[in-house]
Design a protein around this motif. Structure first.
Motif, PDB file in Angstrom:
ATOM      1  N   ILE A   1       5.187   5.001   1.458  1.00 43.52           N
ATOM      2  CA  ILE A   1       3.826   4.752   1.934  1.00 43.52           C
ATOM      3  C   ILE A   1       2.991   5.982   1.605  1.00 43.52           C
ATOM      4  CG2 ILE A   1       2.406   4.248   3.959  1.00 43.52           C
ATOM      5  CD1 ILE A   1       5.044   3.306   5.333  1.00 43.52           C
ATOM      6  N   ASP A   2       1.811   5.790   1.047  1.00 41.68           N
ATOM      7  CA  ASP A   2       0.909   6.901   0.787  1.00 41.68           C
ATOM      8  C   ASP A   2       0.298   7.362   2.106  1.00 41.68           C
ATOM      9  OD1 ASP A   2      -0.660   8.608  -1.092  1.00 41.68           O
ATOM     10  OD2 ASP A   2      -2.322   7.498  -0.186  1.00 41.68           O
TER      11      ASP A   2
ATOM     12  N   ASN B   1      -2.568   8.519   2.780  1.00 38.16           N
ATOM     13  CA  ASN B   1      -3.935   8.031   2.994  1.00 38.16           C
ATOM     14  C   ASN B   1      -3.948   6.618   3.574  1.00 38.16           C
ATOM     15  OD1 ASN B   1      -5.261  10.349   2.134  1.00 38.16           O
ATOM     16  ND2 ASN B   1      -5.221   9.701   0.000  1.00 38.16           N
ATOM     17  N   SER B   2      -3.052   5.760   3.109  1.00 35.86           N
ATOM     18  CA  SER B   2      -3.019   4.398   3.660  1.00 35.86           C
ATOM     19  C   SER B   2      -2.417   4.388   5.063  1.00 35.86           C
ATOM     20  CB  SER B   2      -2.260   3.455   2.730  1.00 35.86           C
ATOM     21  OG  SER B   2      -0.930   3.856   2.591  1.00 35.86           O
ATOM     22  N   LEU B   3      -1.451   5.269   5.331  1.00 34.69           N
ATOM     23  CA  LEU B   3      -0.872   5.358   6.670  1.00 34.69           C
ATOM     24  C   LEU B   3      -1.907   5.824   7.685  1.00 34.69           C
ATOM     25  CD1 LEU B   3       1.855   5.218   8.329  1.00 34.69           C
ATOM     26  CD2 LEU B   3       1.925   7.690   8.008  1.00 34.69           C
TER      27      LEU B   3
ATOM     28  N   GLN C   1      -5.175   5.485   7.454  1.00 30.86           N
ATOM     29  CA  GLN C   1      -6.410   4.703   7.424  1.00 30.86           C
ATOM     30  C   GLN C   1      -6.837   4.354   8.844  1.00 30.86           C
ATOM     31  OE1 GLN C   1      -7.677   4.391   4.450  1.00 30.86           O
ATOM     32  NE2 GLN C   1      -9.508   3.293   5.031  1.00 30.86           N
ATOM     33  N   ASP C   2      -5.884   3.891   9.638  1.00 34.09           N
ATOM     34  CA  ASP C   2      -6.088   3.651  11.063  1.00 34.09           C
ATOM     35  C   ASP C   2      -4.813   4.099  11.777  1.00 34.09           C
ATOM     36  OD1 ASP C   2      -6.692   2.837  13.619  1.00 34.09           O
ATOM     37  OD2 ASP C   2      -7.347   0.829  13.039  1.00 34.09           O
TER      38      ASP C   2
ATOM     39  N   SER D   1      -1.184   2.029  12.633  1.00 36.28           N
ATOM     40  CA  SER D   1       0.039   2.448  11.951  1.00 36.28           C
ATOM     41  C   SER D   1       1.105   2.876  12.949  1.00 36.28           C
ATOM     42  CB  SER D   1      -0.253   3.598  10.983  1.00 36.28           C
ATOM     43  OG  SER D   1      -1.099   3.170   9.961  1.00 36.28           O
TER      44      SER D   1
ATOM     45  N   LYS E   1      -4.831  13.575   5.444  1.00 32.80           N
ATOM     46  CA  LYS E   1      -5.552  12.540   4.699  1.00 32.80           C
ATOM     47  C   LYS E   1      -6.511  13.266   3.769  1.00 32.80           C
ATOM     48  CE  LYS E   1      -8.344   8.434   5.477  1.00 32.80           C
ATOM     49  NZ  LYS E   1      -8.999   7.593   6.485  1.00 32.80           N
TER      50      LYS E   1
ATOM     51  N   THR F   1      -9.179  13.253  -0.026  1.00 34.02           N
ATOM     52  CA  THR F   1      -9.951  12.558  -1.050  1.00 34.02           C
ATOM     53  C   THR F   1      -9.929  13.399  -2.319  1.00 34.02           C
ATOM     54  OG1 THR F   1     -11.996  13.583  -0.281  1.00 34.02           O
ATOM     55  CG2 THR F   1     -11.486  11.405   0.568  1.00 34.02           C
TER      56      THR F   1
END
Length: 136
Positions: A19-20, A22-24, A26-27, A31, A59, A61
């Motif tokens: 799992i990346d 950033n996606s973990l 996200q919220d 998660s 996290k 960018t």
């Protein structure tokens, strides 16, 4: 479950999907509810090293005008990794994969325990060619 027919660990690295971070993050609350007390495998960049037992995968960018893999980290959202491994070989911005059990959250950060750090092999992929100028 295979009830012992295969010779492997219950939490084998090959059986976990990566799992990346950033996606973990996200919220983080969603998660945390999804993975509470489960082992997960997360990849990301180290944003903070605290002492000899804690590191954070923040996290982040990416921007187009960035050199050497530097990114902009979020100030508040991070995956906190409690480990017993030697952290002196790691630096901020290093890519790392972590396997660990989701332990707790404060709403913005998720904490992993019982962790295993897997360093990135990005340096092993680097090759260079020496130009021969014809002189011997």
């Amino acid at each position: 479950m295979d009830y012992g027919y295969r010779k492997s660990y219950i939490c084998d690295e090959d059986l976990l999907d990566t799992i990346d971070v950033n996606s973990l993050l996200q919220d983080p609350r969603v998660s945390y509810k999804k993975y509470k007390n489960k082992f997960i495998k997360v990849s990301g960049k180290i944003s903070k090293i605290v002492g000899s037992e804690v590191l954070e995968l923040g996290k982040y960018t990416k921007t187009d005008d960035v050199l050497n893999g530097y990114v902009l980290f979020s100030d508040s959202e991070a995956l906190v990794v409690n480990t017993t491994e030697v952290l002196s070989k790691y630096r901020i911005y290093d890519e790392v994969t972590v396997i660990g059990r989701v332990d707790s959250t404060d709403g913005k950060k998720i904490t992993l325990k019982d962790t295993l750090l897997i360093p990135s092999n990005i340096c092993l992929l680097y090759t260079s060619d020496a130009a021969d100028d014809g002189e011997s």
